[in-house]
Design an enzyme around this catalytic site. Sequence first.
Site, PDB file in Angstrom:
ATOM      1  N   TYR A  94      -2.514  50.038   5.186  1.00 41.17           N
ATOM      2  CA  TYR A  94      -1.301  50.674   4.676  1.00 41.17           C
ATOM      3  C   TYR A  94      -0.113  49.774   4.987  1.00 41.17           C
ATOM      4  O   TYR A  94      -0.253  48.559   4.983  1.00 41.17           O
ATOM      5  CB  TYR A  94      -1.153  52.109   5.220  1.00 41.17           C
ATOM      6  CG  TYR A  94      -0.206  52.872   4.322  1.00 41.17           C
ATOM      7  CD1 TYR A  94      -0.530  53.065   2.976  1.00 41.17           C
ATOM      8  CD2 TYR A  94       1.017  53.322   4.767  1.00 41.17           C
ATOM      9  CE1 TYR A  94       0.355  53.695   2.118  1.00 41.17           C
ATOM     10  CE2 TYR A  94       1.903  53.956   3.910  1.00 41.17           C
ATOM     11  CZ  TYR A  94       1.568  54.131   2.595  1.00 41.17           C
ATOM     12  OH  TYR A  94       2.453  54.745   1.735  1.00 41.17           O
ATOM     13  N   ARG A 147       8.562  53.328  -8.065  1.00 44.27           N
ATOM     14  CA  ARG A 147       9.351  52.915  -6.896  1.00 44.27           C
ATOM     15  C   ARG A 147       8.412  52.775  -5.701  1.00 44.27           C
ATOM     16  O   ARG A 147       8.395  53.594  -4.795  1.00 44.27           O
ATOM     17  CB  ARG A 147      10.438  53.960  -6.615  1.00 44.27           C
ATOM     18  CG  ARG A 147      11.587  53.461  -5.773  1.00 44.27           C
ATOM     19  CD  ARG A 147      11.975  54.454  -4.718  1.00 44.27           C
ATOM     20  NE  ARG A 147      10.878  54.686  -3.776  1.00 44.27           N
ATOM     21  CZ  ARG A 147      10.905  55.580  -2.800  1.00 44.27           C
ATOM     22  NH1 ARG A 147      11.943  56.365  -2.662  1.00 44.27           N
ATOM     23  NH2 ARG A 147       9.875  55.730  -1.975  1.00 44.27           N
ATOM     24  N   LYS A 165      -3.010  55.963   1.139  1.00 45.69           N
ATOM     25  CA  LYS A 165      -2.641  57.257   1.728  1.00 45.69           C
ATOM     26  C   LYS A 165      -3.875  58.117   1.976  1.00 45.69           C
ATOM     27  O   LYS A 165      -3.998  58.771   3.018  1.00 45.69           O
ATOM     28  CB  LYS A 165      -1.677  58.002   0.798  1.00 45.69           C
ATOM     29  CG  LYS A 165      -0.284  57.414   0.720  1.00 45.69           C
ATOM     30  CD  LYS A 165       0.590  57.916   1.854  1.00 45.69           C
ATOM     31  CE  LYS A 165       2.020  57.426   1.702  1.00 45.69           C
ATOM     32  NZ  LYS A 165       2.916  57.906   2.760  1.00 45.69           N
ATOM     33  N   GLU A 236       4.017  60.741  -4.803  1.00 42.11           N
ATOM     34  CA  GLU A 236       4.266  59.559  -3.975  1.00 42.11           C
ATOM     35  C   GLU A 236       4.938  58.449  -4.780  1.00 42.11           C
ATOM     36  O   GLU A 236       4.474  58.071  -5.855  1.00 42.11           O
ATOM     37  CB  GLU A 236       2.929  59.044  -3.427  1.00 42.11           C
ATOM     38  CG  GLU A 236       3.043  58.071  -2.291  1.00 42.11           C
ATOM     39  CD  GLU A 236       3.469  58.738  -0.998  1.00 42.11           C
ATOM     40  OE1 GLU A 236       4.332  58.157  -0.306  1.00 42.11           O
ATOM     41  OE2 GLU A 236       2.945  59.808  -0.669  1.00 42.11           O
ATOM     42  N   ASP A 237       6.068  57.948  -4.272  1.00 47.20           N
ATOM     43  CA  ASP A 237       6.729  56.757  -4.816  1.00 47.20           C
ATOM     44  C   ASP A 237       7.155  56.894  -6.278  1.00 47.20           C
ATOM     45  O   ASP A 237       6.994  55.966  -7.082  1.00 47.20           O
ATOM     46  CB  ASP A 237       5.840  55.524  -4.625  1.00 47.20           C
ATOM     47  CG  ASP A 237       5.807  55.082  -3.162  1.00 47.20           C
ATOM     48  OD1 ASP A 237       6.480  55.719  -2.342  1.00 47.20           O
ATOM     49  OD2 ASP A 237       5.128  54.100  -2.846  1.00 47.20           O
ATOM     50  N   ASP A 259       5.938  63.362  -0.513  1.00 47.22           N
ATOM     51  CA  ASP A 259       5.897  62.744   0.806  1.00 47.22           C
ATOM     52  C   ASP A 259       7.140  61.923   1.091  1.00 47.22           C
ATOM     53  O   ASP A 259       7.622  61.888   2.221  1.00 47.22           O
ATOM     54  CB  ASP A 259       4.650  61.873   0.938  1.00 47.22           C
ATOM     55  CG  ASP A 259       4.465  61.346   2.353  1.00 47.22           C
ATOM     56  OD1 ASP A 259       4.575  62.155   3.291  1.00 47.22           O
ATOM     57  OD2 ASP A 259       4.224  60.144   2.521  1.00 47.22           O
ATOM     58  N   ASP A 260       7.689  61.258   0.082  1.00 51.28           N
ATOM     59  CA  ASP A 260       8.886  60.437   0.290  1.00 51.28           C
ATOM     60  C   ASP A 260      10.083  61.295   0.690  1.00 51.28           C
ATOM     61  O   ASP A 260      10.935  60.856   1.461  1.00 51.28           O
ATOM     62  CB  ASP A 260       9.219  59.649  -0.981  1.00 51.28           C
ATOM     63  CG  ASP A 260       8.072  58.779  -1.427  1.00 51.28           C
ATOM     64  OD1 ASP A 260       7.654  57.912  -0.646  1.00 51.28           O
ATOM     65  OD2 ASP A 260       7.566  58.981  -2.542  1.00 51.28           O
ATOM     66  N   ASN A 398      10.524  50.365   4.166  1.00 51.15           N
ATOM     67  CA  ASN A 398       9.220  49.699   4.108  1.00 51.15           C
ATOM     68  C   ASN A 398       9.174  48.755   2.914  1.00 51.15           C
ATOM     69  O   ASN A 398       9.853  48.988   1.924  1.00 51.15           O
ATOM     70  CB  ASN A 398       8.100  50.743   3.958  1.00 51.15           C
ATOM     71  CG  ASN A 398       7.798  51.466   5.242  1.00 51.15           C
ATOM     72  OD1 ASN A 398       7.697  50.837   6.286  1.00 51.15           O
ATOM     73  ND2 ASN A 398       7.664  52.780   5.176  1.00 51.15           N
TER      74      ASN A 398
END
Length: 537
Positions: A94, A147, A165, A236-237, A259-260, A398
């Site tokens: 990850y 993203r 993940k 996610e993202d 999650d973000d 990150n």
Amino acid sequence: MTIQKRNVELLKDKSLNKSTAFTRDERETLGLRGLLPYVASSQEIQIKRILGNMRRKEYDIERYIFLSALQDRNERLFFQTVIENIVEIMPLIYTPTVGQACKEFSHIYRHAQGLYITPADKGEIEKLMDNWPNKDIRVIVVTDGERILGLGDLGANGMGIPVGKLALYSACAGVHPQQCLPVMLDVGTNSKELRDDTFYIGYPYERLKGKEYFDLVDEFVMAVQHKYPSALIQFEDFSTPNAYTLLNKYKDKVLCFNDDIQGTASVALAGIFASSRITGVAYKDLKVLFLGAGSASTGIADLMISAFMEEGLSKEEAYRRLWFVDSSGLVVSGRKDLEHHKARYAQNHIALNFTEAIEELKPNVLIGATGAPGSFTEEIVQKMCEINERPVIFALSNPTSRAECTAEQAYNWSDGKVVFASGSPFDQVNYKRKIYKAGQGNNAYIFPGIGLGIAVCKPKIVQDSAFLTAAKTLANFVSEEDIARGSVYPPLTDIRKISLEIAVAVGNKIFDSGLAQIERPKNLKETIAEYMYDPRY
């Protein structure tokens, strides 16, 4: 587990294959004699072999490819290797290595992992899901690749995120890998460089947008409800506007979270709770300044509002504790360029730049979620030290290359005073003969445990309170030894214990709220522990 496959077919099944760990009796019974070398190795010996081969690789991306290949041929060995070596291997499967893996995903593509859904599949997504072999899906991680971390629009290359993940769901919380499904909503990419790349594996058109985009996402979400009614959807993202739009549309209707927005909020809040034990400033008295006002920052702020109100502050008082600086300066009322998620945090104040905002507002906590490396300069860190005896600085962007500052910079520039945490891992810092170990605000502390609790308790929806509960549970795991070395997070080696406790705490909330779709077990912790996947057996 009853094994029905035999011979070569068994060795090709990653979930059943044990390779040289099959015993003599198993080889006889399962038709494996002659298909494996003579020595029956223990899993312990296999892991030592894997680690030796992995460590001989020169680059982390090579280690990522090596571990991915192991996962594809011997799942149990992969997960046990990760569990026993989580500190070394998590950065490889990850963040930060997954960032490089996503950038190169089309070039290092080896084998199928998960479902790819494109605009060409519109009207047939549920039929497409029939092709996935496993039917009891409990967790889906889905991205549209727009993203990815702090790297931007990577299109179908973003599939590395759901894959990574879900590996953490199994390793860190024991959600069975056969109950996990990675999904790429491949709606195109606005990166011309990717579209022109001969090796690009994705839908080679500009991104779908507007009604067509949201209709495709809706078809996917509804297909999940029909095919996998117990499945949690983890968004996610996604880009910030789409992330909020989708979360607000679905969070009260289906089992989902982002999650973000929510996972990042929970892990950051846990670190802030723990930081109060170092600084001596009570949570309810904090003033917080965010650099960056995207989904991560405003998600953290949303959860902090709930925590402030639980501490007795009014909603208005809580909002006055949280300030934001974006690329245009301080987020203040009167600005005409504010999206809805920012406008909620606009303060009645004159316009200021970042440095001026620190001088004027005198925050106790500085949180960066910008994706802009070097945003926390020596001047900024020192200004925080002038205001606070022990300033709290979280550089959460990150991968590591995007961090607002490094751990070494933070400790050196502050003369060791800073309480520092980051989104990606940093090595320990030796400053003036003292060892500092920065806490890593990794979402892996939060989402696997929440997902575990959901997988077992099967609620109708995910309430926001789950993330506040998880934050408190994680903060309680921070020991005096952790505090002494300046870390506001517990060691990753405790991650499965942490995930179990979060799952139990969240599970109790689910039952207390009446949202569970199963009867409450007599011993919830025992029930969850028994569910957890153990790759040794």
